[in-house]
Design an enzyme around this catalytic site. Structure first.
Site, mmCIF file in Angstrom:
data_model
loop_
_atom_site.group_PDB
_atom_site.id
_atom_site.type_symbol
_atom_site.label_atom_id
_atom_site.label_comp_id
_atom_site.label_asym_id
_atom_site.label_seq_id
_atom_site.Cartn_x
_atom_site.Cartn_y
_atom_site.Cartn_z
ATOM 1 N N GLU A 192 0.585 -1.191 -0.433
ATOM 2 C CA GLU A 192 0.156 0.060 0.295
ATOM 3 C C GLU A 192 0.974 1.639 -0.093
ATOM 4 O O GLU A 192 1.826 1.574 0.709
ATOM 5 C CB GLU A 192 -1.043 0.244 1.565
ATOM 6 N N ASP A 243 -7.636 -4.822 8.909
ATOM 7 C CA ASP A 243 -6.843 -3.408 8.358
ATOM 8 C C ASP A 243 -7.237 -3.901 6.530
ATOM 9 O O ASP A 243 -6.107 -2.984 4.928
ATOM 10 C CB ASP A 243 -5.498 -2.475 8.155
#
Length: 352
Positions: free
Chosen positions: A65, A236
């Site tokens: 990410e 998450d």
């Protein structure tokens, strides 16, 4: 002839070694507290920031990410991965690095490791949420999941919120034993437990921090009583949750950035319009946090770019103070900005 890089070519680099020196000079708990204060100050100027959900690249093995933001003066981003099977292969589950840059000229002013810094930042963010949501006078905390984040959470809550006892549980007894050893001289009363039910007995604050990339039920509805504060920090990414859906339906839910949390957090289990409260509004005094003694508050934390920005700004100030960094020759800086080729060509004969 030797061609030496110019001053403008240099970017301060904070290695893992330098990061540990910076943190240990101040203290781990004290660093968490300082980052928490900066996060809270930045939440009070929430509207100054560019906000976008993190940019993920998912695979069967995990996720990579990018987390960018800017306040108009500085721009920062973090690169971070999450690969739950890594530990079994001898790698870290999470690694990260970050960059802080000036907006006015686009030049980076710091490149830094963020594996250690993310652990500190995550604990600091939990502290900020609990300041506004946890029961007043809370003294007992349960840590469900005793991996790499566990000790940072325990130390942050002990130092910043007065937690006196931490109750530990992990499906891997060796992880619990590791955490108990590391926390044995911190002033905390450490209670290793053999079940999650045992760990949460008597706890006013419950933190879940597990790594499996799947929808799991770390806590079931009957385990969570009235009046507690939950920090759910393990979920998450899409498909990765820790709490039974019924716990969410009984809780007042607080989030960082709804467009990201609805995709990645515990609330991905709920309807897209299920009401949640943005934590910055609580910090700013626009809406209440904890209202009653019986209220269950849930901080559905997935980690947001502004928090990493706050951590980057803190470390940038620290490296200027401590000098714990290396200069990297990262930016091409030709004498004539139009003659990049000439700089390369001259370097070819520099050793003659």
């Amino acid at each position: 002839m030797t061609l030496s890089p110019s001053r403008l070519a240099m970017v301060p680099f904070v290695s893992v070694h330098d990061m540990m020196k910076i943190v240990n000079e101040t203290g781990v708990a004290e660093t968490i507290a300082a980052i928490a204060d900066r996060i809270e100050a930045d939440f009070l100027r929430w509207e100054d920031f560019d906000k976008v959900a993190r940019v993920p690249s998912h695979s069967e093995e995990g996720v990579i990410e990018l987390m960018p933001t800017s306040d108009g003066e500085f721009y920062g981003f973090k690169y971070v991965n999450g690969h739950p099977a890594n530990m079994a292969r001898g790698f870290q589950t999470v690694t990260a690095f970050g960059v802080l840059a000036r907006v006015d000229n686009g030049y980076p002013v710091m490149l830094t490791e963020m594996t250690v810094l993310t652990a500190l930042r995550t604990a600091a963010m939990s502290v900020v949420a609990a300041r506004h949501l946890a029961p007043k006078g809370a003294r007992v905390m349960a840590m469900i999941g005793n991996g790499a984040q566990c000790e940072f959470q325990a130390l942050g809550f002990h130092h910043c919120l007065g937690i006196e006892e931490v109750r530990l549980y992990d499906i891997d007894p060796e992880a619990t034993a590791k955490a108990a050893r590391n926390l044995s001289r911190t002033g905390l009363r450490v209670v290793p437990c053999t079940t999650a039910e045992e760990a949460i007995a008597g706890a006013q604050i419950i933190t879940t921090c597990t790594a499996d990339k799947k929808q799991a039920t770390i806590l079931s509805d009957n385990m969570v009583g009235a009046g507690v504060h939950l920090n759910a920090i393990g979920g998450d990414c899409p498909g990765k949750t820790e709490l039974h859906r019924d716990i969410l339906l009984r809780s007042d839910i607080f989030v960082e950035y709804p467009p990201q949390t609805r995709v990645e957090g515990e609330i991905q289990q709920l309807d897209p319009d299920h009401p949640v409260t943005e934590l910055w509004r609580v910090i700013d005094g626009q809406v209440p946090g904890r209202r009653t003694d019986s209220q269950i508050t849930l901080f559905d934390s997935v980690g947001f770019a502004t928090e990493d920005f706050s951590a980057l700004r803190h470390i940038y100030g620290e490296l200027q103070r401590t000098g714990h960094y290396l200069d990297l020759d990262m930016l091409a800086d030709p004498d004539d900005p139009r003659d990049l080729f000439g700089m390369v060509a001259r370097a070819d004969g520099a050793g003659d």
